[in-house]
Motif scaffolding. Structure first.
Motif, PDB file in Angstrom:
ATOM      1  N   GLU A  31      44.685  39.805  31.172  1.00 46.07           N
ATOM      2  CA  GLU A  31      43.308  40.182  30.837  1.00 46.07           C
ATOM      3  C   GLU A  31      42.301  39.358  31.639  1.00 46.07           C
ATOM      4  O   GLU A  31      41.246  39.856  32.029  1.00 46.07           O
ATOM      5  CB  GLU A  31      43.079  39.982  29.332  1.00 46.07           C
ATOM      6  CG  GLU A  31      41.727  40.423  28.828  1.00 46.07           C
ATOM      7  CD  GLU A  31      41.608  41.940  28.701  1.00 46.07           C
ATOM      8  OE1 GLU A  31      42.643  42.622  28.654  1.00 46.07           O
ATOM      9  OE2 GLU A  31      40.462  42.441  28.669  1.00 46.07           O
ATOM     10  N   LEU A  32      42.643  38.097  31.893  1.00 45.82           N
ATOM     11  CA  LEU A  32      41.760  37.220  32.653  1.00 45.82           C
ATOM     12  C   LEU A  32      41.811  37.530  34.146  1.00 45.82           C
ATOM     13  O   LEU A  32      40.889  37.208  34.890  1.00 45.82           O
ATOM     14  CB  LEU A  32      42.176  35.759  32.450  1.00 45.82           C
ATOM     15  CG  LEU A  32      41.611  35.004  31.253  1.00 45.82           C
ATOM     16  CD1 LEU A  32      42.399  33.739  31.020  1.00 45.82           C
ATOM     17  CD2 LEU A  32      40.145  34.687  31.463  1.00 45.82           C
TER      18      LEU A  32
ATOM     19  N   LEU B 282      41.770  38.607  22.053  1.00 45.70           N
ATOM     20  CA  LEU B 282      43.118  39.147  21.910  1.00 45.70           C
ATOM     21  C   LEU B 282      43.793  38.654  20.633  1.00 45.70           C
ATOM     22  O   LEU B 282      44.462  39.427  19.949  1.00 45.70           O
ATOM     23  CB  LEU B 282      43.966  38.785  23.137  1.00 45.70           C
ATOM     24  CG  LEU B 282      43.522  39.428  24.450  1.00 45.70           C
ATOM     25  CD1 LEU B 282      44.534  39.155  25.559  1.00 45.70           C
ATOM     26  CD2 LEU B 282      43.349  40.933  24.291  1.00 45.70           C
ATOM     27  N   PHE B 283      43.636  37.373  20.316  1.00 43.85           N
ATOM     28  CA  PHE B 283      44.203  36.850  19.069  1.00 43.85           C
ATOM     29  C   PHE B 283      43.654  37.624  17.878  1.00 43.85           C
ATOM     30  O   PHE B 283      44.386  37.979  16.952  1.00 43.85           O
ATOM     31  CB  PHE B 283      43.877  35.367  18.912  1.00 43.85           C
ATOM     32  CG  PHE B 283      44.705  34.451  19.786  1.00 43.85           C
ATOM     33  CD1 PHE B 283      45.848  34.903  20.427  1.00 43.85           C
ATOM     34  CD2 PHE B 283      44.336  33.117  19.951  1.00 43.85           C
ATOM     35  CE1 PHE B 283      46.596  34.060  21.231  1.00 43.85           C
ATOM     36  CE2 PHE B 283      45.092  32.260  20.755  1.00 43.85           C
ATOM     37  CZ  PHE B 283      46.222  32.734  21.398  1.00 43.85           C
TER      38      PHE B 283
ATOM     39  N   GLU C  78      37.365  32.595  25.469  1.00 43.29           N
ATOM     40  CA  GLU C  78      36.742  33.850  25.102  1.00 43.29           C
ATOM     41  C   GLU C  78      37.776  34.976  25.005  1.00 43.29           C
ATOM     42  O   GLU C  78      37.850  35.685  23.995  1.00 43.29           O
ATOM     43  CB  GLU C  78      35.687  34.186  26.173  1.00 43.29           C
ATOM     44  CG  GLU C  78      34.688  35.245  25.811  1.00 43.29           C
ATOM     45  CD  GLU C  78      33.741  35.489  27.003  1.00 43.29           C
ATOM     46  OE1 GLU C  78      33.316  36.619  27.188  1.00 43.29           O
ATOM     47  OE2 GLU C  78      33.484  34.514  27.751  1.00 43.29           O
ATOM     48  N   VAL C  79      38.575  35.113  26.058  1.00 39.35           N
ATOM     49  CA  VAL C  79      39.585  36.172  26.081  1.00 39.35           C
ATOM     50  C   VAL C  79      40.641  35.944  25.014  1.00 39.35           C
ATOM     51  O   VAL C  79      41.058  36.885  24.322  1.00 39.35           O
ATOM     52  CB  VAL C  79      40.250  36.251  27.478  1.00 39.35           C
ATOM     53  CG1 VAL C  79      41.464  37.165  27.435  1.00 39.35           C
ATOM     54  CG2 VAL C  79      39.250  36.743  28.512  1.00 39.35           C
TER      55      VAL C  79
ATOM     56  N   ILE D 151      35.411  24.421  34.388  1.00 36.71           N
ATOM     57  CA  ILE D 151      34.805  24.476  33.057  1.00 36.71           C
ATOM     58  C   ILE D 151      34.505  25.914  32.670  1.00 36.71           C
ATOM     59  O   ILE D 151      34.763  26.339  31.550  1.00 36.71           O
ATOM     60  CB  ILE D 151      33.512  23.631  33.027  1.00 36.71           C
ATOM     61  CG1 ILE D 151      33.880  22.148  33.153  1.00 36.71           C
ATOM     62  CG2 ILE D 151      32.737  23.871  31.749  1.00 36.71           C
ATOM     63  CD1 ILE D 151      32.684  21.224  33.276  1.00 36.71           C
ATOM     64  N   ARG D 152      34.013  26.683  33.641  1.00 38.83           N
ATOM     65  CA  ARG D 152      33.746  28.097  33.347  1.00 38.83           C
ATOM     66  C   ARG D 152      35.041  28.831  33.024  1.00 38.83           C
ATOM     67  O   ARG D 152      35.079  29.689  32.142  1.00 38.83           O
ATOM     68  CB  ARG D 152      33.050  28.763  34.555  1.00 38.83           C
ATOM     69  CG  ARG D 152      31.575  28.395  34.645  1.00 38.83           C
ATOM     70  CD  ARG D 152      30.835  29.497  35.389  1.00 38.83           C
ATOM     71  NE  ARG D 152      31.161  30.826  34.888  1.00 38.83           N
ATOM     72  CZ  ARG D 152      30.931  31.957  35.540  1.00 38.83           C
ATOM     73  NH1 ARG D 152      30.365  31.916  36.723  1.00 38.83           N
ATOM     74  NH2 ARG D 152      31.238  33.125  35.012  1.00 38.83           N
ATOM     75  N   THR D 153      36.094  28.510  33.788  1.00 41.03           N
ATOM     76  CA  THR D 153      37.381  29.157  33.531  1.00 41.03           C
ATOM     77  C   THR D 153      37.868  28.839  32.129  1.00 41.03           C
ATOM     78  O   THR D 153      38.335  29.716  31.403  1.00 41.03           O
ATOM     79  CB  THR D 153      38.423  28.683  34.554  1.00 41.03           C
ATOM     80  OG1 THR D 153      37.970  28.995  35.865  1.00 41.03           O
ATOM     81  CG2 THR D 153      39.754  29.367  34.306  1.00 41.03           C
ATOM     82  N   ARG D 154      37.756  27.571  31.768  1.00 46.50           N
ATOM     83  CA  ARG D 154      38.176  27.164  30.431  1.00 46.50           C
ATOM     84  C   ARG D 154      37.456  27.977  29.355  1.00 46.50           C
ATOM     85  O   ARG D 154      38.066  28.457  28.393  1.00 46.50           O
ATOM     86  CB  ARG D 154      37.881  25.669  30.239  1.00 46.50           C
ATOM     87  CG  ARG D 154      38.607  25.033  29.080  1.00 46.50           C
ATOM     88  CD  ARG D 154      38.066  23.642  28.796  1.00 46.50           C
ATOM     89  NE  ARG D 154      37.967  23.430  27.359  1.00 46.50           N
ATOM     90  CZ  ARG D 154      38.905  22.837  26.625  1.00 46.50           C
ATOM     91  NH1 ARG D 154      39.984  22.374  27.207  1.00 46.50           N
ATOM     92  NH2 ARG D 154      38.764  22.713  25.323  1.00 46.50           N
TER      93      ARG D 154
END
Lengths: 184, 184
Positions: B39-40, B22-23, B17-18, B9-12
């Motif tokens: 970036e991750l 970037l978008f 966020e990243v 869940i934290r990774t998601r």
DNA sequence: GTCTATATTGTGATAGAC
DNA sequence: GTCTATCACAATATAGAC
């Protein structure tokens, strides 16, 4: 002028025209050279005869509008134009360059090139300083952003809603609204 | 909750966020899955475990802000809010969603998806109608565009200039400027 | 000036091990 | 849940014929 040469110049103009349409519609990164060539009905190689790279094509497209903004910033500073004149000039320039407006101020995928080509941030700062005056308080700075937003985004939307032209009536209303933003 | 699940869940959340950063910075089409993974500090495959496609990742990013605008349009219509309340609500929503503002209203490469997800044009029309009133003359429509521009673009710029937050002072100045746009 | 064909790298997405 | 390895294809750009 030879026939081939004349056709070449016309082709170059057509490429710029089609590229502007597609870049505006789908974004710079979202449009491929193949897309442009297909829309033109020619080959990709023909395109590369006229422009050495995709980036150079974009550069040719943005050269005039970009120098337009830089020149305007210089002129406003040199002639110490008042807020109303600055806003009027911004409205007119935005209306003139509305075909590349979306590309120029909306497409994030061109900002790297934009920063290499011109000091856009600097031009914007100049305009906001001229509108807000020296050492502005926070409220005054917010008003300057508001007026700038009307002259840029408001004008663009009005032009879009008006089939690509800015009527005298709309121009007058936008300028009045922008000027009123600065009042307390 | 298992450790692996919590980490997932934290990774998601980190991916979202990243991706948003970037978008926003390079545009949707201008950002690759590889860019985000780099970036991750993870692999592309890890990304595809959490999101089935690049487009779905974008959709997850925009879901909340988009329904926010749709809900606001509905609420304004249902409660017959006056121009000042509509503009105030727009300013607050723009400030709240400023992290995706550039993406949402600037990036041309996402408009196809945007049109499939929500009726953005319809929401905008609703706002402008509420601001301009029924059967507006051309000058009144231009004023509505001006007020809308202040509430959206003006607020965004002010938030950007203020380290990501909209101060009470700036909010008050923006709202006053936007309301003043509508006056004759 | 324009074409076909191609080199080369980038991109979204998947397979299967761990 | 995350990895390495890989696929299929789309992208920018070039070579060389006409």
């Amino acid at each position: 002028m030879a026939v081939a040469e004349r056709d070449g110049i016309r082709t170059r103009a057509r490429i710029l025209e089609v590229a502007q349409e597609l870049f505006t519609e789908r974004g710079y990164a979202g449009t491929s050279i193949a897309d442009i060539a297909r829309e033109l009905g020619t080959s990709k190689a023909a395109l590369y005869y006229h422009f050495s790279s995709k980036e150079q094509l974009l550069g040719a497209l943005l050269a005039e509008p970009l120098s337009g903004y830089a020149d305007l910033a210089d002129r406003c500073r040199a002639e110490h134009l008042g807020p109303a004149d600055v806003l009027g000039a911004l409205i007119d320039l935005t209306a003139e360059t509305h075909t590349v407006f979306a590309l120029l101020s909306n497409d994030p995928s061109i900002t790297p090139l934009l920063q290499r080509l011109h000091d856009v941030e600097g031009s914007i700062q100049t305009f906001v300083e001229l509108l807000a005056g020296p050492n502005p308080a926070e409220a005054m700075r917010a008003k300057a952003w508001a007026a700038f937003a009307v002259a840029k985004q408001g004008t663009f939307w009005a032009v879009q809603a008006g089939d690509g032209t800015l009527s005298a009536v709309a121009r007058k209303a936008l300028l009045a609204a922008a000027v009123r933003c600065l009042k307390s």
